[in-house]
Design a protein around this motif. Structure first.
Motif, mmCIF file in Angstrom:
data_model
loop_
_atom_site.group_PDB
_atom_site.id
_atom_site.type_symbol
_atom_site.label_atom_id
_atom_site.label_comp_id
_atom_site.label_asym_id
_atom_site.label_seq_id
_atom_site.Cartn_x
_atom_site.Cartn_y
_atom_site.Cartn_z
ATOM 1 N N GLY A 31 68.161 2.374 14.897
ATOM 2 C CA GLY A 31 66.837 1.996 14.105
ATOM 3 C C GLY A 31 66.086 2.553 13.750
ATOM 4 O O GLY A 31 66.005 3.775 13.339
ATOM 5 N N TRP A 32 64.606 2.190 13.613
ATOM 6 C CA TRP A 32 63.378 3.259 13.347
ATOM 7 C C TRP A 32 63.305 4.438 13.615
ATOM 8 O O TRP A 32 63.639 5.504 13.391
ATOM 9 C CB TRP A 32 62.212 2.070 11.905
ATOM 10 N N ARG A 33 63.250 3.734 14.709
ATOM 11 C CA ARG A 33 63.304 4.600 16.079
ATOM 12 C C ARG A 33 64.157 5.824 16.160
ATOM 13 O O ARG A 33 64.038 7.295 15.852
ATOM 14 C CB ARG A 33 62.739 4.431 17.059
ATOM 15 N N GLY A 34 65.262 5.217 16.023
ATOM 16 C CA GLY A 34 66.688 6.461 16.073
ATOM 17 C C GLY A 34 66.331 7.378 14.602
ATOM 18 O O GLY A 34 67.009 8.318 14.635
ATOM 19 N N THR A 35 66.339 6.778 13.958
ATOM 20 C CA THR A 35 66.820 7.615 12.178
ATOM 21 C C THR A 35 65.074 8.620 12.542
ATOM 22 O O THR A 35 65.552 9.538 12.388
ATOM 23 C CB THR A 35 66.168 6.436 11.110
ATOM 24 N N VAL A 36 64.084 7.895 12.909
ATOM 25 C CA VAL A 36 63.490 8.710 12.982
ATOM 26 C C VAL A 36 62.768 10.331 14.334
ATOM 27 O O VAL A 36 62.832 11.148 13.565
ATOM 28 C CB VAL A 36 61.359 8.300 12.758
ATOM 29 N N GLY A 37 63.677 10.057 15.211
ATOM 30 C CA GLY A 37 64.321 10.938 15.788
ATOM 31 C C GLY A 37 65.474 11.411 15.509
ATOM 32 O O GLY A 37 66.237 12.570 16.659
ATOM 33 N N GLU A 38 65.907 11.344 14.870
ATOM 34 C CA GLU A 38 67.125 12.237 13.663
ATOM 35 C C GLU A 38 68.239 11.808 14.628
ATOM 36 O O GLU A 38 68.546 13.086 15.001
ATOM 37 C CB GLU A 38 66.558 13.629 13.566
ATOM 38 N N PHE A 75 83.068 14.017 8.276
ATOM 39 C CA PHE A 75 83.166 13.324 7.709
ATOM 40 C C PHE A 75 82.163 11.696 8.196
ATOM 41 O O PHE A 75 82.545 11.351 9.785
ATOM 42 C CB PHE A 75 84.246 12.356 7.339
ATOM 43 N N ALA A 76 81.546 11.229 7.404
ATOM 44 C CA ALA A 76 80.244 10.187 7.803
ATOM 45 C C ALA A 76 79.660 8.951 7.375
ATOM 46 O O ALA A 76 80.515 9.357 6.197
ATOM 47 C CB ALA A 76 78.795 11.286 8.607
ATOM 48 N N ALA A 77 79.664 8.328 7.992
ATOM 49 C CA ALA A 77 79.191 6.916 6.999
ATOM 50 C C ALA A 77 78.430 6.015 7.522
ATOM 51 O O ALA A 77 78.184 6.424 8.694
ATOM 52 C CB ALA A 77 80.425 5.692 7.445
ATOM 53 N N ILE A 78 77.285 5.256 6.827
ATOM 54 C CA ILE A 78 75.849 4.583 6.522
ATOM 55 C C ILE A 78 77.281 3.318 6.930
ATOM 56 O O ILE A 78 76.476 2.938 5.129
ATOM 57 C CB ILE A 78 74.926 5.479 6.335
ATOM 58 N N GLY A 79 76.133 2.752 7.875
ATOM 59 C CA GLY A 79 76.989 0.879 7.603
ATOM 60 C C GLY A 79 76.260 -0.135 7.102
ATOM 61 O O GLY A 79 74.756 0.679 6.918
ATOM 62 N N PRO A 80 76.869 -0.819 7.381
ATOM 63 C CA PRO A 80 75.632 -1.865 6.401
ATOM 64 C C PRO A 80 74.791 -2.672 7.536
ATOM 65 O O PRO A 80 74.898 -2.545 8.838
ATOM 66 C CB PRO A 80 76.822 -3.483 6.272
ATOM 67 N N ARG A 140 68.538 5.891 2.964
ATOM 68 C CA ARG A 140 68.069 7.243 2.311
ATOM 69 C C ARG A 140 67.635 7.922 3.330
ATOM 70 O O ARG A 140 67.788 9.206 3.727
ATOM 71 C CB ARG A 140 67.715 6.815 1.111
ATOM 72 N N ALA A 141 67.222 7.943 4.563
ATOM 73 C CA ALA A 141 66.616 8.389 5.249
ATOM 74 C C ALA A 141 67.347 8.568 6.701
ATOM 75 O O ALA A 141 67.338 9.966 5.960
ATOM 76 C CB ALA A 141 65.606 7.822 6.294
ATOM 77 N N ASN A 142 68.540 8.262 6.447
ATOM 78 C CA ASN A 142 69.769 8.599 7.249
ATOM 79 C C ASN A 142 70.963 9.575 6.346
ATOM 80 O O ASN A 142 71.607 10.688 6.991
ATOM 81 C CB ASN A 142 70.366 7.515 7.864
#
Length: 255
Positions: free
Chosen positions: A122-129, A150-155, A204-206
């Protein structure tokens, strides 16, 4: 290594019974109709072909290593963990499960060291990397190298749908002002509006965080499917104003 993991096409979202075409709106403004396949999971973020296995479910910025004895926690037996946003394992047939309703699913597969990871961003997890922390946890636990993963950023929710206040925007401005992100353009991640609000791009952040963690660009897949833009097919917390179910992402090593 045989890995059961997401078989999606990033321009498609495949659901249940194998008969009717399903229209899904992509972020380029085009509608894509795709035939649904039999035996797939309805309203799941990732469609997997699970032959058999044991399931550990993540309900809640910690990355937890999962062993065989952890199987079933949170589903068939009491969970003894909390405040976990990432799961990793190298145990075959142990299914990692995470749930979402606008937040970002992050999936990791290391075919060299036979390890996988599944994280909720989520936004907290994203900003917490959390993505970077998952890569680091796989390296520490299994010897995984970022360039092998290999990594994926999902819907999940797109930038156009994700309006946030200054309290959310400021931590992102602080994170991406750090020297290690000097090549990242904040204009691609955070757009300020005239009303004092911001449009935040978690995709884009992730992406920036995972590339910064050492994932190769050619090993990174990123969605163009927004949960909020497709509330008829995907659960969205914002679109439903909180009256919704959950989407699920599953990942498993077959052997």
């Amino acid at each position: 290594m045989d890995v059961s993991y997401c078989r999606w096409n990033l321009h498609k979202f495949i659901v249940d019974d194998g008969t009717d075409p399903i229209p899904v709106w992509r972020k380029d403004g085009k509608m894509k109709e795709t035939k649904v396949r039999r035996g797939c999971v309805v309203r799941s973020l990732l469609v997997m072909y699970i032959i058999s296995g044991l399931l550990l479910v993540l309900l809640a910025l910690i990355v937890s290593r999962v062993e065989k004895e952890d199987a079933g926690k949170g589903v068939t037996k009491e969970k003894d963990y909390r405040d976990v946003d990432g799961l990793i394992t190298n145990v075959p047939r142990l299914i990692l499960g995470t749930f979402y309703a606008d937040c970002v699913p992050l999936l990791f597969v290391d075919p060299v060291h036979h390890a996988i990871g599944c994280s909720h961003s989520g936004w907290r997890g994203t900003v917490g990397e959390i993505g970077k922390k998952t890569v680091e946890a796989m390296r520490e636990a299994y010897g995984s190298r970022p360039e092998d993963i290999f990594a994926a950023i999902g819907p999940s929710i797109c930038q156009d749908c994700y309006e946030v206040g200054k309290d959310v925007a400021e931590p992102f401005e602080k994170l991406f002002s750090q020297e290690r992100y000097q090549d990242v353009s904040m204009e691609n991640i955070l757009t300020e509006k005239v009303n004092g609000k911001y449009q935040l791009d978690l995709w884009r952040a992730n992406e920036a965080i995972l590339l910064g963690a050492g994932i190769l660009k050619e090993h990174l897949s990123m969605t163009d499917i927004c949960t909020c833009c497709n509330p008829s097919y995907l659960f969205s917390h914002r679109a439903s104003k909180g009256k919704r179910g959950n989407l699920a992402a599953f990942l498993m090593l077959k052997q």
